[in-house]
Enzyme design. Structure first.
Site, short mmCIF file in Angstrom:
data_model
loop_
_atom_site.label_atom_id
_atom_site.label_comp_id
_atom_site.label_asym_id
_atom_site.label_seq_id
_atom_site.Cartn_x
_atom_site.Cartn_y
_atom_site.Cartn_z
N TRP A 101 -13.00 12.50 -18.00
CA TRP A 101 -12.73 13.90 -17.65
C TRP A 101 -12.06 14.66 -18.79
O TRP A 101 -12.40 15.81 -19.07
CB TRP A 101 -11.92 14.02 -16.36
CG TRP A 101 -12.77 13.87 -15.13
CD1 TRP A 101 -12.69 12.89 -14.19
CD2 TRP A 101 -13.86 14.72 -14.72
NE1 TRP A 101 -13.65 13.07 -13.23
CE2 TRP A 101 -14.38 14.18 -13.53
CE3 TRP A 101 -14.45 15.86 -15.26
CZ2 TRP A 101 -15.46 14.77 -12.84
CZ3 TRP A 101 -15.52 16.44 -14.58
CH2 TRP A 101 -16.01 15.90 -13.39
N ASP A 172 -4.81 18.82 -16.39
CA ASP A 172 -5.84 18.79 -15.35
C ASP A 172 -5.41 17.80 -14.28
O ASP A 172 -5.56 16.60 -14.43
CB ASP A 172 -7.17 18.37 -15.98
CG ASP A 172 -8.27 18.17 -14.92
OD1 ASP A 172 -8.01 18.41 -13.73
OD2 ASP A 172 -9.39 17.78 -15.32
N LYS A 196 -10.18 17.01 -4.04
CA LYS A 196 -9.67 15.65 -3.94
C LYS A 196 -8.45 15.59 -3.01
O LYS A 196 -8.44 14.82 -2.07
CB LYS A 196 -9.33 15.10 -5.31
CG LYS A 196 -10.57 14.59 -6.06
CD LYS A 196 -11.06 15.51 -7.13
CE LYS A 196 -12.39 15.06 -7.70
NZ LYS A 196 -12.65 15.61 -9.02
C1 LIG Z 1 -13.29 16.15 -10.06
C2 LIG Z 1 -12.64 16.46 -11.33
C3 LIG Z 1 -13.00 17.58 -12.11
C4 LIG Z 1 -14.18 18.45 -11.80
O1 LIG Z 1 -14.06 19.22 -10.72
P1 LIG Z 1 -15.24 20.22 -10.28
O2 LIG Z 1 -14.60 21.01 -9.21
O3 LIG Z 1 -16.40 19.37 -9.84
O4 LIG Z 1 -15.59 21.05 -11.46
C5 LIG Z 1 -12.29 17.83 -13.26
N1 LIG Z 1 -11.27 17.04 -13.64
C6 LIG Z 1 -10.91 15.95 -12.93
C7 LIG Z 1 -9.78 15.12 -13.40
C8 LIG Z 1 -11.58 15.63 -11.76
O5 LIG Z 1 -11.22 14.55 -11.05
#
Ligand SMILES: *Cc1c(COP(=O)(O)O)cnc(C)c1O
Length: 360
Positions: A101, A172, A196
């Site tokens: 990621w 993030d 999540k």
């Molecule tokens: C799931 C995830 C994303 C992406 O999220 P989207 O909403 O699908 O764009 C980005 N960073 C991390 C760490 C993630 O787990």
């Protein structure tokens, strides 16, 4: 049969919240209509939105130095928004690469700004590891430092926060927000896709230090502009209203269940049960260095991968859903966010043990 959903995202949400949402699906706040069908600029929604922000501020202990934004576009929307808002002409953006990621965030940022990518993965003998945060060679000059505290796919989590004398720290937190205690003041921008630990996909939560709203950055769409969204109360355009409402219900649920400290205990306990079992087994393994094992996403591998397909078929039959690992790392992965009960972990371990006895 109980069903436990180990999907990495969109992930399971607290059943209590889902039932409440169902009960008011057609009639929200005695308005005779759904929350989806009312104006975001009318009183009932505005009140909900205000309460939602206040709840998140309490849960995470967010001070008035920060704006809290409810934006569109999930995690990847922020991969673009961050460089567009924080770009400086005379300093590169530094992206710390700890896995899939954070690397993806750097790839997106490179479209807009100068990026220096710093690889701190320290994999050896087939084990995944990360150089300790205090030893990262962060350059002196940077428009910002971006990193990912929890690598959802690799199952790698960082418990220390990088520090820099001048550059803002951007994190993030898509897959670990609200899962354990953090000090928001250690950060300058925190963002997370909601699907999540918070609610439906599409929504992104952004917590941004107000002084950064003055950065000129690059020309950018209004919907990705932090200053515009802060000024407009995250209502520059129609926000994702249903997702925002459901996030509020999840925050309410968290407040009623002991907040983030209780979630941290719950999550550490769950992860310990699963990792202890894997470590004690001669049938399964986890390749992540113990210092940086994720509390949220537990990848594991069968020592004999010829059993993979059967493992997935039988686990699904047993009501244990979505255990297939990400195609980039293979094997299995159990995502065990806040909403996953201990009973789900126990059911998984019981299944894994029976499977190992039958196939070992
Ligand atoms: C799931 C995830 C994303 C992406 O999220 P989207 O909403 O699908 O764009 C980005 N960073 C991390 C760490 C993630 O787990």
């Amino acid at each position: 049969m109980s069903v436990y959903n180990f999907c990495a995202g969109p992930a399971m949400l607290p059943p209590e919240v889902m039932k409440k949402a169902q009960s008011e699906f057609l009639d929200w706040q005695n308005l005779g209509v759904s929350v989806m069908e009312v104006s975001h600029r009318a009183e009932p929604f505005l009140t909900m939105a205000q309460q939602c922000e206040a709840r998140l501020r309490r849960l995470m202990n967010i001070s008035d130095d920060f704006a809290v934004l409810f934006m569109h576009g999930g995690g990847r929307g922020q991969f673009a928004a961050v460089p567009m808002n924080l770009h400086l002409d005379d300093a590169p953006a530094v992206y710390v690469n700890t896995g899939i990621w954070s690397d993806g965030a750097a790839t997106e940022a490179r479209k807009y700004t100068d990026v220096v990518e710093l690889n701190v993965r320290d994999d050896r003998d087939g084990q995944f590891g990360v150089t300790p945060v205090a030893q990262w060679p962060l350059p002196e000059k940077a428009s910002y430092i971006h990193y990912c505290p929890n690598e959802t796919i690799d199952g790698v989590e960082l418990f220390d926060v990088p520090r820099h004398p001048s550059a803002p720290i951007v994190a993030d937190m898509s897959s670990m927000i609200l899962s354990r205690e953090i000090n928001v003041d250690d950060f300058d921008v925190i963002y997370a896709g909601a699907q999540k630990n918070i609610g439906p996909s599409g929504l992104a939560i952004v917590i941004v230090r107000k002084t950064l709203l003055e950065r000129q950055g690059l020309p950018r769409p209004g919907i990705l502009d932090y200053a515009v969204e802060a000024k407009q109360g995250s209502m520059y355009n129609t926000p994702p209203t249903f997702a925002w409402y459901l996030a509020d219900e999840v925050f309410k649920y968290l407040e009623e269940h002991g907040g983030v400290p209780a979630m941290q205990r719950h999550n550490k306990n769950k992860a310990a049960i699963l990792y202890d079992y894997i470590d004690s087994s001669s049938f399964y393994n986890n390749k992540v260095d113990k210092a940086c094992r994720s509390l949220m996403n537990v990848p594991f591998w069968l020592n004999d991968e010829r059993h993979n397909e059967r493992f997935l078929a039988l686990s699904k039959q047993a009501g244990l859903l979505a255990l297939e690992g990400h195609r980039f790392v293979g094997g299995m992965r159990a995502s065990i966010y806040n909403a996953m009960p201990v009973a789900g972990i126990e059911a998984l371990v019981t299944f894994m043990d029976e499977f190992a006895k039958e196939h070992g």
